[in-house]
Motif scaffolding. Structure first.
Motif, PDB file in Angstrom:
ATOM      1  N   HIS A 282       2.961   5.937  -5.813  1.00 19.83           N
ATOM      2  CA  HIS A 282       2.689   6.031  -7.248  1.00 19.83           C
ATOM      3  C   HIS A 282       1.396   6.767  -7.555  1.00 19.83           C
ATOM      4  O   HIS A 282       0.878   6.687  -8.671  1.00 19.83           O
ATOM      5  CB  HIS A 282       2.642   4.628  -7.868  1.00 19.83           C
TER       6      HIS A 282
ATOM      7  N   LEU B  87      -0.687  -5.118  -9.860  1.00 22.50           N
ATOM      8  CA  LEU B  87      -1.721  -4.263  -9.264  1.00 22.50           C
ATOM      9  C   LEU B  87      -1.618  -2.814  -9.733  1.00 22.50           C
ATOM     10  O   LEU B  87      -2.627  -2.189 -10.109  1.00 22.50           O
ATOM     11  CB  LEU B  87      -1.617  -4.343  -7.731  1.00 22.50           C
ATOM     12  N   ALA B  88      -0.427  -2.280  -9.727  1.00 17.66           N
ATOM     13  CA  ALA B  88      -0.256  -0.873 -10.114  1.00 17.66           C
ATOM     14  C   ALA B  88      -0.708  -0.641 -11.553  1.00 17.66           C
ATOM     15  O   ALA B  88      -1.395   0.360 -11.862  1.00 17.66           O
ATOM     16  CB  ALA B  88       1.204  -0.458  -9.929  1.00 17.66           C
TER      17      ALA B  88
ATOM     18  N   LEU C 280      -4.527  -0.677 -11.731  1.00 15.84           N
ATOM     19  CA  LEU C 280      -5.103   0.558 -11.198  1.00 15.84           C
ATOM     20  C   LEU C 280      -4.911   1.719 -12.168  1.00 15.84           C
ATOM     21  O   LEU C 280      -5.810   2.573 -12.334  1.00 15.84           O
ATOM     22  CB  LEU C 280      -4.469   0.893  -9.843  1.00 15.84           C
ATOM     23  N   ASP C 281      -3.757   1.757 -12.820  1.00 15.33           N
ATOM     24  CA  ASP C 281      -3.513   2.832 -13.789  1.00 15.33           C
ATOM     25  C   ASP C 281      -4.486   2.726 -14.963  1.00 15.33           C
ATOM     26  O   ASP C 281      -4.936   3.750 -15.509  1.00 15.33           O
ATOM     27  CB  ASP C 281      -2.076   2.750 -14.306  1.00 15.33           C
TER      28      ASP C 281
ATOM     29  N   SER D 206       3.758   1.575  -1.362  1.00  9.85           N
ATOM     30  CA  SER D 206       4.276   1.732  -2.717  1.00  9.85           C
ATOM     31  C   SER D 206       3.215   2.323  -3.656  1.00  9.85           C
ATOM     32  O   SER D 206       3.515   3.184  -4.493  1.00  9.85           O
ATOM     33  CB  SER D 206       4.766   0.377  -3.228  1.00  9.85           C
ATOM     34  N   LEU D 207       1.955   1.857  -3.500  1.00  9.13           N
ATOM     35  CA  LEU D 207       0.876   2.396  -4.342  1.00  9.13           C
ATOM     36  C   LEU D 207       0.635   3.873  -4.062  1.00  9.13           C
ATOM     37  O   LEU D 207       0.378   4.669  -4.979  1.00  9.13           O
ATOM     38  CB  LEU D 207      -0.398   1.591  -4.107  1.00  9.13           C
ATOM     39  N   HIS D 208       0.701   4.242  -2.783  1.00  5.31           N
ATOM     40  CA  HIS D 208       0.531   5.659  -2.443  1.00  5.31           C
ATOM     41  C   HIS D 208       1.609   6.506  -3.097  1.00  5.31           C
ATOM     42  O   HIS D 208       1.349   7.619  -3.571  1.00  5.31           O
ATOM     43  CB  HIS D 208       0.573   5.828  -0.917  1.00  5.31           C
TER      44      HIS D 208
ATOM     45  N   ALA E 119       1.174  -8.210  -6.508  1.00  6.21           N
ATOM     46  CA  ALA E 119       1.518  -6.793  -6.362  1.00  6.21           C
ATOM     47  C   ALA E 119       2.089  -6.210  -7.643  1.00  6.21           C
ATOM     48  O   ALA E 119       1.823  -5.037  -7.974  1.00  6.21           O
ATOM     49  CB  ALA E 119       2.511  -6.636  -5.205  1.00  6.21           C
TER      50      ALA E 119
ATOM     51  N   HIS F 112      -1.737   6.544  -6.042  1.00  8.03           N
ATOM     52  CA  HIS F 112      -3.034   5.956  -5.665  1.00  8.03           C
ATOM     53  C   HIS F 112      -3.255   6.175  -4.175  1.00  8.03           C
ATOM     54  O   HIS F 112      -3.314   5.231  -3.369  1.00  8.03           O
ATOM     55  CB  HIS F 112      -3.074   4.482  -6.031  1.00  8.03           C
TER      56      HIS F 112
ATOM     57  N   LEU G 219       0.837  -1.205   0.000  1.00 13.68           N
ATOM     58  CA  LEU G 219       0.000   0.000   0.000  1.00 13.68           C
ATOM     59  C   LEU G 219       0.875   1.259   0.000  1.00 13.68           C
ATOM     60  O   LEU G 219       0.569   2.253  -0.700  1.00 13.68           O
ATOM     61  CB  LEU G 219      -0.911  -0.002   1.235  1.00 13.68           C
TER      62      LEU G 219
END
Length: 746
Positions: free
Chosen positions: A573, A734-735, A738-739, A569-571, A731, A575, A567
């Motif tokens: 990037h 996932l990014a 989401l993109d 890492s996603l933040h 994981a 998200h 999470l």
């Protein structure tokens, strides 16, 4: 007598008085060896009727070396040999001596050489070499000198014999003590004492042993309530009987005197030995004898008695240790070790097919201890033990673990119904009725392959099956249940190995959608396991095993840290609006350091606690609603939200639900699949407004079709997740997903 030898005559002398007092002991045996008949007659005449050392004299006669050796081989207890030096050959006497000492090994026999002429005497080295005790010419042996010579020889013989007897006696005492010390238990020890005392004095084992406690001896030396702990011979029926059952006054008198006076009593036809341990436990042993007890035997008995005082102390210590090893003092029942021993006997017996073992586990006993305290729990265990012993008198009852009791008996007695009836009546503790339920596992011994240990293991397998069904259930052991248990055990081992390797367990993440805006608002972290062969193991199979074996603890901590890291890492990037939901088992919540683990995971990352959600199931209520509520409030105080997962499938209770401080209610997928059927979707219809009434948002799991999504949106459901939106993904994917995601226009 050879030709030319002097005549063997006795001068008139004053002889010892005839008729001097003699003991009842057997006569001295003296062998006269001479080729002259007159010598035999003169020797017999000289000592006729004269006692020597209080005993009469008996003569045996031989007229040649060969005849002498034949007599010595045949006869026993010959004390003195009066031997002519020269008979059929000049060295006949010396050759007889050599045979006596070397061949016949008669080392105690005293040898007096006699010769007619001094010139025929043996050399000094011959006397030393052949162990000759005395040498006399026949002319020297007047009556008095013959008497003196034989008296000295007999005294020497008796001293040697006593030394020999003492040596043999010591060996017997050592052997007897060793025998007694190897015996287990006081009764066997006491029986050994009787046998060994009888053996030491050479009488049949006719006797009994009494014991007295320190308190009994302390009461002015009186002996009361003495128990007979072992008996032999005609007394054998008195074992474990009261002292007053002895109907012979001479025996009771001897035992009472020995115990009260703390001493040995040696009487004409009996011996009563006293000994006591260091902690003053006293014993008196009465042994009957038809013959008087010899002085040497008395000494041996005193020595044996001293050894037995030490032995008795050791036996008591060993017995106490054995009792500790096989007895549960809290509930006054045999323990697990005793049950194993009894099971081994039952399995080896002819009636094994008619017997069964039942393990009875008290439901929620740990909660009783936690709520009411250990002293109360101990009282409850004692009450259960008493009722089991009373209601199953023909069974072997034991406490095999903390709150598990074992019953071994006939199959028709050990039924779930019989055990259930026993617990149908509450237990009264401190004037308050306490109802109980139990889980029971039963195995028939005919189904046990192996030892008692295998029997208990099989019963535990059945007990675990009963407990998985809930409270107040029972199960019988079967091969199929055993196979399932073995499969779980193999999975446990494989799961432990997978956790150690670090590359077979991995997380996947399933997006969660806001039904009103169409935006992705969260992710649920799920654990996956790829085995050695590359095939995946279903979470439905390995998660329960992980929870049962506490492997869920390291797995749960690992997935929490890994999810927070993803999470974060996603933040980074972009998200930033996402939250992460992580499943937490009731086993994890039970750990006293759970909050510390949570804090440490959050402190090691940059995400805000409000972005983390912990998913629990309704089953956590079984931990105690007050305890769970306190813990959940502490979690929410940190900013972390709580979701109740799989609602409606566990211990559903509105009273529990409204007391759990949760942020989100998740509808189980099993209710979502029925939404497209008018009559079957009513549960989901009720859950959505229920969640809103309790101040929670509602999320639907397992949404796979657009019609399900639309129906949920129409019901006012807040969020959803399922294959319609996305499958769980690793994981790395996932990014990118989401993109690429765009809210659905529908």
């Amino acid at each position: 007598m050879s030709e030319g030898e002097g005549q063997f005559v006795f001068a008139d002398e004053k002889l010892p008085k005839r008729g001097a007092p003699m003991t009842s002991q057997p006569p001295w045996r003296i062998l006269v060896v001479d080729d002259d008949a007159d010598v035999h007659e003169a020797t017999r005449f000289a000592l006729k009727g004269i006692p020597i050392l209080g005993r009469p004299v008996e003569f045996l006669h031989a007229h040649s070396g060969a005849e002498a050796l034949a007599v010595l081989r045949r006869e026993q207890d010959i004390a003195v040999l009066l031997l002519d030096v020269v008979m059929e050959t000049p060295d006949a006497g010396l050759r007889i001596v050599s045979a006596i000492r070397e061949e016949l090994q008669l080392t105690n026999l005293r040898i007096v050489l006699r010769t007619g002429q001094p010139g025929q005497a043996p050399e000094m080295d011959a006397i030393s070499r052949y162990d000759i005790n005395d040498y006399k010419t026949k002319n020297e042996l007047t009556r008095n000198k013959l008497f003196t010579t034989i008296t000295a020889a007999l005294r020497s013989y008796e001293q040697l014999r006593r030394l020999d007897a003492s040596r043999r006696g010591l060996e017997k005492v050592i052997a007897a003590s060793n025998d007694v010390m190897t015996r287990s238990g006081l009764r066997s020890f006491a029986e050994g004492i009787i046998l060994q005392i009888a053996s030491l004095i050479g009488v049949p084992p006719e006797g009994l042993v009494c014991a007295s406690t320190p308190q009994q001896l302390a009461q002015n030396g009186s002996v009361a309530d003495v128990e007979i702990i072992a008996a032999a011979g005609r007394f054998s029926g008195l074992t474990d009987k009261p002292f007053d059952n002895i109907d012979e006054p001479r025996i009771t008198t001897a035992l009472r005197h020995s115990l009260s006076e703390r001493r040995n009593l040696i009487e004409a036809h009996s011996v009563t030995l006293f000994f006591e341990t260091q902690d003053q436990h006293a014993y008196a042993v009465f042994v009957d004898s038809n013959e008087p007890i010899h002085e040497l035997d008395q000494s041996l008995l005193h020595m044996f008695c001293t050894n037995m005082s030490l032995c008795a102390q050791n036996i008591r210590l060993v017995s106490a240790l054995r009792d500790q090893a096989y007895f549960d003092r809290l509930v006054s029942l045999p323990n697990r070790s005793a049950m194993l021993r009894e099971l081994d006997r039952a399995i080896d017996s002819a009636g094994r097919n008619e017997q069964a073992l039942a393990l009875v586990d008290i439901d929620q006993f740990s909660a009783v201890n936690d709520l009411l305290g250990h002293p109360y729990g101990d009282q409850l265990l004692r009450a259960i033990a008493q009722r089991l012993s009373k209601e199953f008198p023909g069974c072997f009852v034991a406490r095999v673990s903390g709150d598990v009791f074992g019953l071994l008996g006939r199959c028709e007695h050990l039924t779930p119904e019989a055990i259930g009836r026993l617990f149908s009546t509450p237990f009264n503790i401190d004037q308050v009725d306490h109802p109980l339920t139990v889980s029971t596992g039963i195995v028939h011994l005919r189904d046990v392959q192996g030892s008692g240990s295998d029997g208990i293991q099989n019963a535990y397998i059945a007990l675990k099956r009963a407990k998985t069904a809930g409270l107040d259930h029972h199960a019988y052991y079967s091969e199929s249940i055993a196979n399932e248990t073995h499969d779980r055990n193999r999975m446990r081992i494989a799961l432990h190995r997978a956790l150690a390797k670090g590359d077979q367990l991995y997380p996947v993440f399933q997006p969660q959608l806001d039904l009103l805006s169409g935006r992705v608002v969260g992710l649920e972290a799920l654990t996956r396991w790829r085995g050695d062969n590359g095939a995946h193991v279903s979470p439905d199979r390995f998660i329960p095993v992980a929870e049962q074996t506490a492997l869920i603890l390291p797995i749960g901590e690992w997935i929490l840290r890994r999810s927070i890291s993803v999470l974060e890492s996603l933040h980074q990037h972009g998200h930033t609006g996402l939250r992460m939901s992580v499943n937490v088992s009731s086993v994890q919540l039970r750990q006293p350091n759970f909050l510390s683990i949570l804090d440490h995971a959050l402190d090691g990352s940059s995400i805000r606690p409000e972005c983390l959600e912990l998913e629990i199931t309704e089953s956590v209520a079984a931990l105690g609603i007050n305890q769970v509520r306190t813990l959940l409030e502490a979690i929410r105080a940190r900013g972390v939200s709580i979701a109740i997962d799989d609602f409606g499938t566990g211990f559903s209770s509105l009273s529990y639900l409204h007391r759990l401080p949760a942020n989100r209610l998740k509808i189980d997928r099993s209710f979502i699949h029925t939404l497209e059927h008018a009559q079957s979707g009513r549960i989901a219809e009720m859950i959505v407004p229920l969640g809103h009434q309790l101040g929670m948002k509602v999320l639907a799991e397992g949404v796979e079709t657009a019609s399900q999504r639309d129906r949920l949106r129409a019901l006012g459901c807040d969020e959803m997740q399922g294959y319609l939106l996305a499958r769980p993904m690793v994981a790395d994917d996932l990014a990118a997903w989401l993109d690429a995601y765009r809210p659905n226009a529908d």
